[in-house]
Design an enzyme around this catalytic site. Structure first.
Site, PDB file in Angstrom:
ATOM      1  N   GLU A  58       0.828  -1.204   0.000  1.00  0.00           N
ATOM      2  CA  GLU A  58       0.000   0.000   0.000  1.00  0.00           C
ATOM      3  C   GLU A  58       0.866   1.260   0.000  1.00  0.00           C
ATOM      4  O   GLU A  58       2.017   1.246   0.432  1.00  0.00           O
ATOM      5  CB  GLU A  58      -0.913   0.013   1.223  1.00  0.00           C
ATOM      6  CG  GLU A  58      -0.122   0.102   2.501  1.00  0.00           C
ATOM      7  CD  GLU A  58      -0.971  -0.069   3.751  1.00  0.00           C
ATOM      8  OE1 GLU A  58      -1.970  -0.790   3.694  1.00  0.00           O
ATOM      9  OE2 GLU A  58      -0.609   0.514   4.773  1.00  0.00           O
TER      10      GLU A  58
ATOM     11  N   CYS B 184       3.274   8.327   1.266  1.00  0.00           N
ATOM     12  CA  CYS B 184       3.965   7.378   2.131  1.00  0.00           C
ATOM     13  C   CYS B 184       4.136   6.080   1.346  1.00  0.00           C
ATOM     14  O   CYS B 184       3.157   5.480   0.904  1.00  0.00           O
ATOM     15  CB  CYS B 184       3.105   7.185   3.378  1.00  0.00           C
ATOM     16  SG  CYS B 184       3.762   5.968   4.504  1.00  0.00           S
TER      17      CYS B 184
ATOM     18  N   CYS C 270       7.085  -7.301   6.558  1.00  0.00           N
ATOM     19  CA  CYS C 270       8.315  -6.853   7.227  1.00  0.00           C
ATOM     20  C   CYS C 270       8.768  -7.970   8.157  1.00  0.00           C
ATOM     21  O   CYS C 270       7.942  -8.623   8.804  1.00  0.00           O
ATOM     22  CB  CYS C 270       8.068  -5.580   8.030  1.00  0.00           C
ATOM     23  SG  CYS C 270       9.564  -4.945   8.826  1.00  0.00           S
TER      24      CYS C 270
ATOM     25  N   CYS D  70       7.851  -5.840  14.909  1.00  0.00           N
ATOM     26  CA  CYS D  70       7.515  -4.962  16.034  1.00  0.00           C
ATOM     27  C   CYS D  70       6.101  -5.298  16.504  1.00  0.00           C
ATOM     28  O   CYS D  70       5.204  -5.512  15.691  1.00  0.00           O
ATOM     29  CB  CYS D  70       7.601  -3.496  15.609  1.00  0.00           C
ATOM     30  SG  CYS D  70       9.236  -3.064  14.993  1.00  0.00           S
TER      31      CYS D  70
ATOM     32  N   CYS E 211       2.906  -3.224  15.386  1.00  0.00           N
ATOM     33  CA  CYS E 211       2.773  -2.907  13.961  1.00  0.00           C
ATOM     34  C   CYS E 211       2.070  -4.041  13.222  1.00  0.00           C
ATOM     35  O   CYS E 211       2.520  -5.187  13.256  1.00  0.00           O
ATOM     36  CB  CYS E 211       4.164  -2.668  13.378  1.00  0.00           C
ATOM     37  SG  CYS E 211       4.147  -2.438  11.596  1.00  0.00           S
TER      38      CYS E 211
ATOM     39  N   GLY F  91       7.186  -2.232   5.524  1.00  0.00           N
ATOM     40  CA  GLY F  91       8.553  -2.699   5.345  1.00  0.00           C
ATOM     41  C   GLY F  91       9.606  -1.832   5.985  1.00  0.00           C
ATOM     42  O   GLY F  91       9.361  -0.701   6.388  1.00  0.00           O
ATOM     43  N   GLU F  92      10.809  -2.392   6.091  1.00  0.00           N
ATOM     44  CA  GLU F  92      11.955  -1.690   6.658  1.00  0.00           C
ATOM     45  C   GLU F  92      12.875  -1.316   5.492  1.00  0.00           C
ATOM     46  O   GLU F  92      13.553  -2.182   4.922  1.00  0.00           O
ATOM     47  CB  GLU F  92      12.665  -2.607   7.672  1.00  0.00           C
ATOM     48  CG  GLU F  92      14.030  -2.147   8.107  1.00  0.00           C
ATOM     49  CD  GLU F  92      14.085  -0.689   8.591  1.00  0.00           C
ATOM     50  OE1 GLU F  92      13.271  -0.288   9.433  1.00  0.00           O
ATOM     51  OE2 GLU F  92      14.962   0.048   8.100  1.00  0.00           O
TER      52      GLU F  92
ATOM     53  N   SER G 138      12.413   6.346   7.000  1.00  0.00           N
ATOM     54  CA  SER G 138      12.228   5.964   8.399  1.00  0.00           C
ATOM     55  C   SER G 138      12.752   4.547   8.627  1.00  0.00           C
ATOM     56  O   SER G 138      12.464   3.632   7.855  1.00  0.00           O
ATOM     57  CB  SER G 138      10.732   6.017   8.741  1.00  0.00           C
ATOM     58  OG  SER G 138      10.499   5.521  10.043  1.00  0.00           O
TER      59      SER G 138
ATOM     60  N   SER H 237      12.556   5.209  14.223  1.00  0.00           N
ATOM     61  CA  SER H 237      11.434   4.754  15.052  1.00  0.00           C
ATOM     62  C   SER H 237      11.997   4.350  16.398  1.00  0.00           C
ATOM     63  O   SER H 237      12.521   3.254  16.555  1.00  0.00           O
ATOM     64  CB  SER H 237      10.745   3.556  14.392  1.00  0.00           C
ATOM     65  OG  SER H 237      10.048   3.986  13.255  1.00  0.00           O
ATOM     66  N   LEU H 238      11.905   5.252  17.357  1.00  0.00           N
ATOM     67  CA  LEU H 238      12.539   5.010  18.654  1.00  0.00           C
ATOM     68  C   LEU H 238      11.561   4.306  19.603  1.00  0.00           C
ATOM     69  O   LEU H 238      11.815   3.208  20.067  1.00  0.00           O
ATOM     70  CB  LEU H 238      13.012   6.349  19.228  1.00  0.00           C
ATOM     71  CG  LEU H 238      14.019   6.266  20.357  1.00  0.00           C
ATOM     72  CD1 LEU H 238      15.307   5.613  19.911  1.00  0.00           C
ATOM     73  CD2 LEU H 238      14.293   7.652  20.923  1.00  0.00           C
ATOM     74  N   HIS H 239      10.464   4.969  19.894  1.00  0.00           N
ATOM     75  CA  HIS H 239       9.320   4.400  20.629  1.00  0.00           C
ATOM     76  C   HIS H 239       9.566   4.044  22.088  1.00  0.00           C
ATOM     77  O   HIS H 239       8.626   3.714  22.812  1.00  0.00           O
ATOM     78  CB  HIS H 239       8.737   3.176  19.908  1.00  0.00           C
ATOM     79  CG  HIS H 239       8.360   3.429  18.479  1.00  0.00           C
ATOM     80  ND1 HIS H 239       7.882   4.643  18.035  1.00  0.00           N
ATOM     81  CD2 HIS H 239       8.401   2.629  17.380  1.00  0.00           C
ATOM     82  CE1 HIS H 239       7.637   4.569  16.733  1.00  0.00           C
ATOM     83  NE2 HIS H 239       7.957   3.372  16.309  1.00  0.00           N
TER      84      HIS H 239
ATOM     85  N   CYS I 120      -0.333   1.447   9.842  1.00  0.00           N
ATOM     86  CA  CYS I 120       0.591   0.774   8.950  1.00  0.00           C
ATOM     87  C   CYS I 120       0.120  -0.647   8.619  1.00  0.00           C
ATOM     88  O   CYS I 120      -0.064  -1.475   9.497  1.00  0.00           O
ATOM     89  CB  CYS I 120       1.892   0.754   9.751  1.00  0.00           C
ATOM     90  SG  CYS I 120       3.326   0.123   8.999  1.00  0.00           S
TER      91      CYS I 120
HETATM   92  N1  SAH Z   1      10.090   0.070   9.113  1.00  0.00           N
HETATM   93  C1  SAH Z   1      10.256   1.469   9.202  1.00  0.00           C
HETATM   94  C2  SAH Z   1       9.306   2.259   8.338  1.00  0.00           C
HETATM   95  C3  SAH Z   1       7.888   1.793   8.280  1.00  0.00           C
HETATM   96  S1  SAH Z   1       6.902   1.944   9.735  1.00  0.00           S
HETATM   97  C4  SAH Z   1      10.165   1.929  10.637  1.00  0.00           C
HETATM   98  O1  SAH Z   1       9.775   1.146  11.475  1.00  0.00           O
HETATM   99  O2  SAH Z   1      10.536   3.075  10.891  1.00  0.00           O
HETATM  100  C5  SAH Z   1       6.571   3.682   9.763  1.00  0.00           C
HETATM  101  C6  SAH Z   1       6.159   4.203  11.133  1.00  0.00           C
HETATM  102  O3  SAH Z   1       4.826   3.788  11.483  1.00  0.00           O
HETATM  103  C7  SAH Z   1       7.069   3.701  12.235  1.00  0.00           C
HETATM  104  O4  SAH Z   1       7.482   4.745  13.072  1.00  0.00           O
HETATM  105  C8  SAH Z   1       6.150   2.740  12.951  1.00  0.00           C
HETATM  106  O5  SAH Z   1       6.577   2.559  14.252  1.00  0.00           O
HETATM  107  C9  SAH Z   1       4.812   3.423  12.836  1.00  0.00           C
HETATM  108  N2  SAH Z   1       3.661   2.568  13.139  1.00  0.00           N
HETATM  109  C10 SAH Z   1       3.525   1.241  12.985  1.00  0.00           C
HETATM  110  N3  SAH Z   1       2.322   0.816  13.429  1.00  0.00           N
HETATM  111  C11 SAH Z   1       1.674   1.925  13.877  1.00  0.00           C
HETATM  112  C12 SAH Z   1       0.390   2.154  14.467  1.00  0.00           C
HETATM  113  N4  SAH Z   1      -0.469   1.174  14.654  1.00  0.00           N
HETATM  114  N5  SAH Z   1       0.072   3.428  14.815  1.00  0.00           N
HETATM  115  C13 SAH Z   1       0.928   4.443  14.598  1.00  0.00           C
HETATM  116  N6  SAH Z   1       2.140   4.286  14.047  1.00  0.00           N
HETATM  117  C14 SAH Z   1       2.518   3.036  13.698  1.00  0.00           C
HETATM  118 FE1  SF4 Z   2       8.693  -3.378  10.265  1.00  0.00          FE
HETATM  119 FE2  SF4 Z   2       8.659  -0.725  10.785  1.00  0.00          FE
HETATM  120 FE3  SF4 Z   2       6.501  -2.275  11.264  1.00  0.00          FE
HETATM  121 FE4  SF4 Z   2       8.675  -2.542  12.784  1.00  0.00          FE
HETATM  122  S1  SF4 Z   2       7.373  -0.686  12.599  1.00  0.00           S
HETATM  123  S2  SF4 Z   2       7.473  -4.231  11.919  1.00  0.00           S
HETATM  124  S3  SF4 Z   2      10.294  -2.197  11.303  1.00  0.00           S
HETATM  125  S4  SF4 Z   2       7.393  -1.837   9.285  1.00  0.00           S
END
Ligand code: SAH
Ligand code: SF4
Length: 342
Positions: free
Chosen positions: A92, A105, A112, A116, A119, A161-162, A193, A215-217, A334
């Site tokens: 997507e 985006c 991926c 995480c 996600c 994806g990453e 990202s 993506s620190l979190h 995502c």
């Molecule tokens: N893999 C890369 C890029 C794709 S994810 C990464 O992790 O940075 C893009 C962003 O969406 C990341 O910061 C991810 O943590 C965030 N994301 C994933 N699931 C989400 C959700 N349910 N709500 C808000 N942000 C989310």
């Molecule tokens: Fe992959 Fe980014 Fe989702 Fe983590 S947040 S599973 S790295 S797409």
């Protein structure tokens, strides 16, 4: 016959391809313009190419590599585009209008592998890497849909994806997207990202000046490892050292994305830890309310806790913004559109 996907080629590669077919070199620029500046949908539209060459292109090449299967538009105009790859996997891209900004985006992989926990893409698992043409075609096809009403101004590699786990294809796609003869996106308007693949981050710093988002979190290893298994391989100390050494161009900063997860990482103690680990990094923080989806193992922090967290950062002179929630009603998290239709 396997048709050649021309959107995989950078301009120099396209020049070589054109010459290998006995055509003049300048034809490559013409092709490049049709592919990108004009988003041609068929070679028949490209009358300057000559009939015989067009006929060859028609039978031997592929103009579009993705098939648009569904779109879903929210009341705020945010639109999800679901694309099928030639082997049936789906990805997507999400268009976010915020005039004068029009952001797309992009996905870099189908699924991926990093898993995480928050996600949806991560929980779907890894299908395969996209090739450069499949990354680039998301931009071409969405721009074609938006013509002539809007023009994409910004690109973010934040879809499925990453991106740094698909390094070569992403770098190749970035070169094509930035080529002044084509879509001509400036590196200032592209953000990549990553969940924090440290060796590839170091390489990216050498190879490309695009904006970097991490993506620190979480600001401590126990919480981050629980949320993001990649933290076991590249824990915070390693990741933050790489950020400190990152060759951030003048006037640019690294963006740190920080999901606000109710009761998990959103307390004042976590805010203070975040301030500490950001020391010495040219940073801005983007606080992201968690986009809930059916079966999600987390809930978003309430607004007042997000505001308190932001306030703590601001008091420590750290730029901190709260991401506006966009695309309500179209599964803005995502990977959600794919889960819905795939
Ligand atoms: N893999 C890369 C890029 C794709 S994810 C990464 O992790 O940075 C893009 C962003 O969406 C990341 O910061 C991810 O943590 C965030 N994301 C994933 N699931 C989400 C959700 N349910 N709500 C808000 N942000 C989310
Ligand atoms: Fe992959 Fe980014 Fe989702 Fe983590 S947040 S599973 S790295 S797409």
């Amino acid at each position: 016959m396997n048709r050649t996907a021309l959107k995989n080629y950078s301009l120099p590669e396209l020049e070589a391809w054109v010459e290998s077919r006995g055509e003049r070199r300048f034809r490559a620029r013409q092709l490049f313009r049709h592919l990108y500046a004009r988003q041609a949908s068929s070679w028949a539209q490209c009358s300057d190419l000559g009939k015989a060459f067009r006929a060859e292109l028609e039978t031997e090449t592929r103009l579009d590599v993705l098939e648009l299967v569904a779109t879903d538009t929210a009341v705020d105009g945010t639109t999800k585009y679901l694309f099928a790859l030639s082997d049936g996997h789906t990805i997507e891209a999400v268009y976010i209008p915020d005039p004068p900004r029009h952001t797309l985006c992009l996905s870099s992989q189908a699924g991926c592998a990093l898993g995480c926990r928050f996600c949806l893409t991560g929980t779907l698992g890894f299908k395969r890497n996209l090739d450069a043409g499949e990354i680039v075609d998301q931009v071409c096809q969405v721009q074609r849909q938006l013509n002539p009403v809007a023009r994409l101004t910004n690109l973010v590699l934040m879809g499925m994806g990453e991106p740094l786990a698909n390094y070569d294809a992403v770098i190749r796609a970035l070169a094509i997207l930035q080529d002044p003869n084509g879509l001509a996106f400036s590196h200032r308007r592209i953000t990549l990202s990553t969940a924090g693949l440290v060796p590839q981050m170091q390489k990216l710093g050498q190879d490309s000046p695009v904006n970097l988002a991490i993506s620190l979190h979480a600001a401590d290893d126990a919480i981050r490892t629980d949320l993001m298994p990649i933290n076991r391989t590249y824990p915070l100390q390693t990741l933050m050292a790489a950020c400190r050494q990152y060759p951030t161009p003048p006037r640019k900063r690294i963006t740190f994305e920080y999901l606000m997860l109710d009761g998990v990482n959103d307390g004042p103690g976590q805010a203070r830890k975040l301030i500490k680990i950001l020391h010495g990094v040219r940073a801005k923080v983007n606080l992201i309310p968690f986009n809930e989806y059916p079966g999600a193992p987390f809930a978003s922090s309430p607004q007042d806790r997000i505001a308190d967290f932001q306030e703590t950062l601001l008091k420590a002179h750290i730029t901190a913004t709260v991401r506006q929630s966009r695309g309500a009603g179209v599964g803005a998290a995502c990977g959600q559109l794919v889960a819905q239709y795939g």
